[in-house]
Design an enzyme around this catalytic site. Sequence first.
Site, PDB file in Angstrom:
ATOM      1  N   MET A  86       0.802  -1.224   0.000  1.00 58.27           N
ATOM      2  CA  MET A  86       0.000   0.000   0.000  1.00 58.27           C
ATOM      3  C   MET A  86       0.839   1.280   0.000  1.00 58.27           C
ATOM      4  O   MET A  86       0.505   2.243   0.688  1.00 58.27           O
ATOM      5  CB  MET A  86      -0.952  -0.005   1.217  1.00 58.27           C
ATOM      6  CG  MET A  86      -1.855  -1.224   1.289  1.00 58.27           C
ATOM      7  SD  MET A  86      -2.828  -1.483  -0.209  1.00 58.27           S
ATOM      8  CE  MET A  86      -4.096  -0.257   0.051  1.00 58.27           C
ATOM      9  N   ARG A  87       1.917   1.291  -0.761  1.00 58.04           N
ATOM     10  CA  ARG A  87       2.704   2.512  -0.904  1.00 58.04           C
ATOM     11  C   ARG A  87       2.775   2.886  -2.374  1.00 58.04           C
ATOM     12  O   ARG A  87       2.955   2.018  -3.235  1.00 58.04           O
ATOM     13  CB  ARG A  87       4.150   2.310  -0.406  1.00 58.04           C
ATOM     14  CG  ARG A  87       4.295   1.931   1.027  1.00 58.04           C
ATOM     15  CD  ARG A  87       3.779   2.940   2.000  1.00 58.04           C
ATOM     16  NE  ARG A  87       4.434   4.245   1.931  1.00 58.04           N
ATOM     17  CZ  ARG A  87       4.006   5.321   2.580  1.00 58.04           C
ATOM     18  NH1 ARG A  87       2.919   5.258   3.320  1.00 58.04           N
ATOM     19  NH2 ARG A  87       4.644   6.467   2.488  1.00 58.04           N
ATOM     20  N   ILE A  88       2.658   4.161  -2.645  1.00 59.71           N
ATOM     21  CA  ILE A  88       2.857   4.633  -4.017  1.00 59.71           C
ATOM     22  C   ILE A  88       4.358   4.732  -4.257  1.00 59.71           C
ATOM     23  O   ILE A  88       5.095   5.275  -3.420  1.00 59.71           O
ATOM     24  CB  ILE A  88       2.164   5.999  -4.223  1.00 59.71           C
ATOM     25  CG1 ILE A  88       0.648   5.806  -4.118  1.00 59.71           C
ATOM     26  CG2 ILE A  88       2.542   6.600  -5.569  1.00 59.71           C
ATOM     27  CD1 ILE A  88      -0.148   7.086  -4.159  1.00 59.71           C
ATOM     28  N   ASN A 103       1.529  -5.878 -10.235  1.00 55.53           N
ATOM     29  CA  ASN A 103       0.626  -5.461  -9.153  1.00 55.53           C
ATOM     30  C   ASN A 103      -0.737  -6.135  -9.311  1.00 55.53           C
ATOM     31  O   ASN A 103      -1.132  -6.515 -10.417  1.00 55.53           O
ATOM     32  CB  ASN A 103       0.444  -3.938  -9.205  1.00 55.53           C
ATOM     33  CG  ASN A 103      -0.379  -3.405  -8.044  1.00 55.53           C
ATOM     34  OD1 ASN A 103      -0.238  -3.859  -6.904  1.00 55.53           O
ATOM     35  ND2 ASN A 103      -1.253  -2.453  -8.317  1.00 55.53           N
ATOM     36  N   HIS A 105      -4.788  -5.283  -8.513  1.00 57.89           N
ATOM     37  CA  HIS A 105      -5.669  -4.170  -8.163  1.00 57.89           C
ATOM     38  C   HIS A 105      -7.115  -4.678  -8.134  1.00 57.89           C
ATOM     39  O   HIS A 105      -7.546  -5.370  -9.065  1.00 57.89           O
ATOM     40  CB  HIS A 105      -5.523  -3.029  -9.174  1.00 57.89           C
ATOM     41  CG  HIS A 105      -6.318  -1.831  -8.778  1.00 57.89           C
ATOM     42  ND1 HIS A 105      -5.930  -0.986  -7.764  1.00 57.89           N
ATOM     43  CD2 HIS A 105      -7.517  -1.364  -9.223  1.00 57.89           C
ATOM     44  CE1 HIS A 105      -6.846  -0.038  -7.617  1.00 57.89           C
ATOM     45  NE2 HIS A 105      -7.807  -0.244  -8.481  1.00 57.89           N
TER      46      HIS A 105
HETATM   47  C1  GRF Z   1      -6.285  -6.996  -2.063  1.00 59.71           C
HETATM   48  O1  GRF Z   1      -7.657  -6.809  -2.223  1.00 59.71           O
HETATM   49  C2  GRF Z   1      -5.549  -6.284  -3.143  1.00 59.71           C
HETATM   50  O2  GRF Z   1      -6.207  -6.314  -4.360  1.00 59.71           O
HETATM   51  C3  GRF Z   1      -5.497  -4.891  -2.618  1.00 59.71           C
HETATM   52  O3  GRF Z   1      -5.263  -5.046  -1.236  1.00 59.71           O
HETATM   53  C4  GRF Z   1      -5.782  -6.288  -0.825  1.00 59.71           C
HETATM   54  C5  GRF Z   1      -4.671  -7.043  -0.172  1.00 59.71           C
HETATM   55  O4  GRF Z   1      -5.109  -8.202   0.442  1.00 59.71           O
HETATM   56  N1  GRF Z   1      -4.547  -4.094  -3.298  1.00 59.71           N
HETATM   57  P1  GRF Z   1      -4.076  -9.287   0.972  1.00 59.71           P
HETATM   58  O5  GRF Z   1      -3.074  -8.560   1.860  1.00 59.71           O
HETATM   59  O6  GRF Z   1      -3.426  -9.936  -0.203  1.00 59.71           O
HETATM   60  O7  GRF Z   1      -4.909 -10.240   1.774  1.00 59.71           O
END
Ligand code: GRF
Length: 212
Positions: A86-88, A103, A105
Amino acid sequence: MKKIVILISGRGSNMQALIDAKLPCRIAAVISNRADAPGLEIAKQHGIPTQLVAHKNYAERAAFDTALAGVIDSYQPDFVVLAGFMRILTEQFVNRYRARLVNIHPSLLPAYAGMNTHERALQDGVKIHGCTIHFVTPDLDHGPVIIQAAVPVLHDDTPQILSARVLQQEHIIYPRAIRWLCDGTASLNAKGRVVFKGAEHAHAALIAPAME
Ligand code: GRF
């Protein structure tokens, strides 16, 4: 055998799906930017080396990315797999891993780039939603698509219910995409397009489970 490094920030269920899939590659390390990411424990239980590169220890994004790249490069991975990371990332970082950075998404890109994808899909009343695996480019959530899965949006869905339906598909398409990259079935060509070795694989790049 190819090597991958997986980057996480939290739960790690996609990472777990990649581990369980017994892919034709070695998971050289799992790196988190958060010490409390539950996924780190899961990786350790599987005997996978883990590393913490805590973003909060770096005042600037560029300094964090440089430190992160240093740790990644120490494993010399063929692919860097963002799984709920969760980092840009800076343009410099993304360009360093051109055609090697992937990635997941939780939307059918290019729809719903960014955050809160399930809430926004429900708000708009779309009937189809899903998830995408793509190569990362400096344009956030807009890189070349490797595979997508579509799911129906039902009239009584909540963001949680929809998210769970999408997550089920995430766990199917991420291992499939990484398998394709590691065995050479899919790759990024010089024009920035994803190309497949066999026509049958190109067809498998969309998963649309039967509408409920
Ligand atoms: C997933 O829904 C992914 O698409 C999003 O963040 C969530 C991560 O879930 N970017 P996990 O950590 O893989 O359980």
